[in-house]
Design a protein around this motif. Structure first.
Motif, PDB file in Angstrom:
ATOM      1  N   GLY A 176      39.149  42.220  39.568  1.00 49.65           N
ATOM      2  CA  GLY A 176      39.122  41.092  40.488  1.00 49.65           C
ATOM      3  C   GLY A 176      38.869  41.462  41.927  1.00 49.65           C
ATOM      4  O   GLY A 176      38.843  40.582  42.798  1.00 49.65           O
ATOM      5  N   GLN A 177      38.653  42.742  42.210  1.00 56.73           N
ATOM      6  CA  GLN A 177      38.440  43.179  43.579  1.00 56.73           C
ATOM      7  C   GLN A 177      36.959  43.416  43.857  1.00 56.73           C
ATOM      8  O   GLN A 177      36.174  43.687  42.952  1.00 56.73           O
ATOM      9  CB  GLN A 177      39.223  44.458  43.867  1.00 56.73           C
ATOM     10  N   VAL A 178      36.600  43.316  45.131  1.00 58.22           N
ATOM     11  CA  VAL A 178      35.258  43.630  45.588  1.00 58.22           C
ATOM     12  C   VAL A 178      35.377  44.682  46.674  1.00 58.22           C
ATOM     13  O   VAL A 178      36.299  44.639  47.499  1.00 58.22           O
ATOM     14  CB  VAL A 178      34.526  42.367  46.107  1.00 58.22           C
ATOM     15  N   ALA A 179      34.497  45.689  46.660  1.00 59.46           N
ATOM     16  CA  ALA A 179      34.528  46.781  47.628  1.00 59.46           C
ATOM     17  C   ALA A 179      33.443  46.558  48.671  1.00 59.46           C
ATOM     18  O   ALA A 179      32.251  46.474  48.329  1.00 59.46           O
ATOM     19  CB  ALA A 179      34.334  48.120  46.925  1.00 59.46           C
ATOM     20  N   LEU A 180      33.853  46.460  49.949  1.00 61.92           N
ATOM     21  CA  LEU A 180      32.939  46.178  51.042  1.00 61.92           C
ATOM     22  C   LEU A 180      33.091  47.236  52.133  1.00 61.92           C
ATOM     23  O   LEU A 180      34.176  47.773  52.354  1.00 61.92           O
ATOM     24  CB  LEU A 180      33.218  44.792  51.627  1.00 61.92           C
ATOM     25  N   ARG A 181      32.003  47.520  52.820  1.00 64.01           N
ATOM     26  CA  ARG A 181      32.029  48.533  53.868  1.00 64.01           C
ATOM     27  C   ARG A 181      32.981  48.164  54.999  1.00 64.01           C
ATOM     28  O   ARG A 181      33.721  49.006  55.504  1.00 64.01           O
ATOM     29  CB  ARG A 181      30.619  48.742  54.431  1.00 64.01           C
ATOM     30  N   ALA A 182      32.963  46.912  55.417  1.00 66.25           N
ATOM     31  CA  ALA A 182      33.783  46.503  56.558  1.00 66.25           C
ATOM     32  C   ALA A 182      35.203  46.118  56.180  1.00 66.25           C
ATOM     33  O   ALA A 182      36.105  46.209  57.006  1.00 66.25           O
ATOM     34  CB  ALA A 182      33.113  45.335  57.282  1.00 66.25           C
ATOM     35  N   ALA A 183      35.405  45.707  54.955  1.00 68.26           N
ATOM     36  CA  ALA A 183      36.713  45.169  54.562  1.00 68.26           C
ATOM     37  C   ALA A 183      37.476  46.048  53.593  1.00 68.26           C
ATOM     38  O   ALA A 183      38.670  45.834  53.366  1.00 68.26           O
ATOM     39  CB  ALA A 183      36.532  43.781  53.947  1.00 68.26           C
ATOM     40  N   GLY A 184      36.815  47.041  53.002  1.00 64.52           N
ATOM     41  CA  GLY A 184      37.468  47.824  51.962  1.00 64.52           C
ATOM     42  C   GLY A 184      37.549  47.032  50.663  1.00 64.52           C
ATOM     43  O   GLY A 184      36.696  46.185  50.380  1.00 64.52           O
ATOM     44  N   ARG A 185      38.583  47.290  49.890  1.00 66.90           N
ATOM     45  CA  ARG A 185      38.764  46.587  48.622  1.00 66.90           C
ATOM     46  C   ARG A 185      39.595  45.328  48.852  1.00 66.90           C
ATOM     47  O   ARG A 185      40.697  45.401  49.403  1.00 66.90           O
ATOM     48  CB  ARG A 185      39.415  47.487  47.574  1.00 66.90           C
ATOM     49  N   VAL A 186      39.054  44.199  48.416  1.00 67.00           N
ATOM     50  CA  VAL A 186      39.697  42.909  48.643  1.00 67.00           C
ATOM     51  C   VAL A 186      39.797  42.164  47.309  1.00 67.00           C
ATOM     52  O   VAL A 186      38.825  42.091  46.554  1.00 67.00           O
ATOM     53  CB  VAL A 186      38.906  42.054  49.654  1.00 67.00           C
ATOM     54  N   GLU A 187      40.968  41.601  47.016  1.00 60.53           N
ATOM     55  CA  GLU A 187      41.162  40.777  45.817  1.00 60.53           C
ATOM     56  C   GLU A 187      40.523  39.417  46.061  1.00 60.53           C
ATOM     57  O   GLU A 187      40.942  38.667  46.946  1.00 60.53           O
ATOM     58  CB  GLU A 187      42.649  40.614  45.536  1.00 60.53           C
TER      59      GLU A 187
ATOM     60  N   ILE B 180      35.981  32.191  41.998  1.00 66.37           N
ATOM     61  CA  ILE B 180      35.324  33.483  41.830  1.00 66.37           C
ATOM     62  C   ILE B 180      35.958  34.221  40.663  1.00 66.37           C
ATOM     63  O   ILE B 180      37.175  34.198  40.467  1.00 66.37           O
ATOM     64  CB  ILE B 180      35.419  34.294  43.128  1.00 66.37           C
ATOM     65  N   ALA B 181      35.122  34.911  39.891  1.00 65.60           N
ATOM     66  CA  ALA B 181      35.590  35.589  38.693  1.00 65.60           C
ATOM     67  C   ALA B 181      35.006  37.000  38.634  1.00 65.60           C
ATOM     68  O   ALA B 181      34.008  37.312  39.298  1.00 65.60           O
ATOM     69  CB  ALA B 181      35.179  34.807  37.446  1.00 65.60           C
ATOM     70  N   ALA B 182      35.647  37.851  37.850  1.00 59.65           N
ATOM     71  CA  ALA B 182      35.133  39.196  37.629  1.00 59.65           C
ATOM     72  C   ALA B 182      33.721  39.119  37.065  1.00 59.65           C
ATOM     73  O   ALA B 182      33.434  38.309  36.187  1.00 59.65           O
ATOM     74  CB  ALA B 182      36.052  39.961  36.678  1.00 59.65           C
ATOM     75  N   GLY B 183      32.835  39.955  37.595  1.00 55.63           N
ATOM     76  CA  GLY B 183      31.446  39.946  37.165  1.00 55.63           C
ATOM     77  C   GLY B 183      30.533  39.124  38.052  1.00 55.63           C
ATOM     78  O   GLY B 183      29.317  39.227  37.956  1.00 55.63           O
TER      79      GLY B 183
ATOM     80  N   ARG C 141      37.954  36.518  31.646  1.00 53.57           N
ATOM     81  CA  ARG C 141      38.537  37.780  31.233  1.00 53.57           C
ATOM     82  C   ARG C 141      38.978  37.774  29.777  1.00 53.57           C
ATOM     83  O   ARG C 141      39.504  38.755  29.282  1.00 53.57           O
ATOM     84  CB  ARG C 141      39.741  38.117  32.116  1.00 53.57           C
ATOM     85  N   LEU C 142      38.769  36.684  29.076  1.00 57.25           N
ATOM     86  CA  LEU C 142      39.158  36.637  27.666  1.00 57.25           C
ATOM     87  C   LEU C 142      38.273  37.579  26.867  1.00 57.25           C
ATOM     88  O   LEU C 142      37.110  37.779  27.178  1.00 57.25           O
ATOM     89  CB  LEU C 142      38.989  35.226  27.115  1.00 57.25           C
ATOM     90  N   PRO C 143      38.806  38.192  25.813  1.00 55.67           N
ATOM     91  CA  PRO C 143      37.985  39.051  24.971  1.00 55.67           C
ATOM     92  C   PRO C 143      36.903  38.233  24.275  1.00 55.67           C
ATOM     93  O   PRO C 143      37.091  37.078  23.958  1.00 55.67           O
ATOM     94  CB  PRO C 143      38.990  39.627  23.962  1.00 55.67           C
ATOM     95  N   GLN C 144      35.762  38.866  24.046  1.00 56.00           N
ATOM     96  CA  GLN C 144      34.672  38.190  23.341  1.00 56.00           C
ATOM     97  C   GLN C 144      34.990  38.195  21.858  1.00 56.00           C
ATOM     98  O   GLN C 144      34.592  39.070  21.101  1.00 56.00           O
ATOM     99  CB  GLN C 144      33.347  38.942  23.601  1.00 56.00           C
ATOM    100  N   THR C 145      35.733  37.193  21.442  1.00 59.44           N
ATOM    101  CA  THR C 145      36.166  37.131  20.054  1.00 59.44           C
ATOM    102  C   THR C 145      35.829  35.796  19.454  1.00 59.44           C
ATOM    103  O   THR C 145      35.797  34.798  20.151  1.00 59.44           O
ATOM    104  CB  THR C 145      37.698  37.375  19.938  1.00 59.44           C
TER     105      THR C 145
ATOM    106  N   ALA D  76      34.648  43.484  40.600  1.00 60.35           N
ATOM    107  CA  ALA D  76      35.040  44.400  39.537  1.00 60.35           C
ATOM    108  C   ALA D  76      35.934  43.705  38.511  1.00 60.35           C
ATOM    109  O   ALA D  76      36.476  42.619  38.771  1.00 60.35           O
ATOM    110  CB  ALA D  76      35.766  45.600  40.140  1.00 60.35           C
ATOM    111  N   PRO D  77      36.116  44.321  37.336  1.00 58.07           N
ATOM    112  CA  PRO D  77      36.991  43.717  36.319  1.00 58.07           C
ATOM    113  C   PRO D  77      38.417  43.474  36.787  1.00 58.07           C
ATOM    114  O   PRO D  77      39.110  42.605  36.239  1.00 58.07           O
ATOM    115  CB  PRO D  77      36.947  44.746  35.178  1.00 58.07           C
TER     116      PRO D  77
END
Length: 236
Positions: A68-79, A42-45, A229-233, A65-66
């Motif tokens: 690496g966490q996801v915000a859920l109603r039942a779990a809160g913020r999880v990495e 799993i990756a950001a985005g 997460r690497l910059p778009q370069t 989220a950037p």
């Protein structure tokens, strides 16, 4: 330290100006090559569908989220960024215990923003490029702008995450595809693969591994990097 990945990657056998000769037969520090697909990380985005078997009213689709966490109603913020889907699923289930007694959680990836490959070396637009489906090494090079005139088509380097997060290495001969002769040299890519198109001189691979892979990812024997997460370069 910075050159350690290169020294394991290439049999130097001489000074900087010598011709490069890569070997995929148990190169030092790499696992033997296997075509078995590693678990998706799993990756950001990424857009995830989180389902609760016993409490479907808590089901939801959430964006990683950037950080690496996801915000859920039942779990809160999880990495969740980094581990395979199964491990992320277990993390969400554990975090959901703050509200649920025995949460039964299933996790699915609806949209995989992390499905990218890193292409470098003698291509016109090096950097990270999306992998919308299982495409071959040649298409990844085309997405990176195509080969430079000095590209070594017969020994394109492919690095992939293997068992226990250790890297595997093989070379791919794309000469038949480019010249129209066909052949079975191309290899389907997987998310997180690294493709390097070398020149005929070993110093160019050395410079790329040292300045880009080691410093910006950073690459390590544990293969612990987040390619999305690497910059778009385009430059190295």
């Amino acid at each position: 330290m910075r050159r350690r990945a290169l020294l394991a990657l290439l049999p130097l056998a001489g000074c900087t100006g010598h011709e490069m000769s890569l070997s995929e037969r148990n190169p030092q520090g790499f696992l033997p090559w296997s075509d078995a697909a590693p678990e998706y990380r799993i990756a950001a985005g990424d857009r995830l569908r989180v389902s609760y078997l016993l409490t479907p009213e808590l089901n939801e689709v959430a964006l990683v989220a950037p950080d690496g966490q996801v915000a859920l109603r039942a779990a809160g913020r999880v990495e969740v960024a980094g581990p395979p889907v199964g491990q992320a699923e277990a993390r969400i289930a554990q975090a959901s215990r703050r509200f649920l007694t025995e949460p039964l959680v299933t996790l699915g990836v609806e949209e995989a923003a992390g499905s990218v490959v890193l292409v470098g070396g003698q291509v016109r637009n090096p950097g990270q490029h999306p992998l919308p489906a299982r495409r071959g090494v040649l298409e990844a090079v085309i997405r990176a702008g195509g080969f430079d005139p000095e590209a070594r088509l017969g020994e394109v380097v492919l690095i992939r995450r293997g068992a226990n997060d250790l890297p595997m290495l093989r070379t791919v001969d794309l000469r038949g595809f480019v010249t129209g002769a066909g052949g079975a040299g191309d290899v389907p890519l997987l998310a997180g693969d690294i493709v390097f198109v070398p020149r005929s001189r070993i110093a160019e691979v050395n410079l790329w591994i040292d300045q880009y892979v080691n410093r910006l990812i950073p690459f390590s024997r544990s293969f612990s990097y987040s390619i999305n997460r690497l910059p778009q370069t385009g430059g190295f």
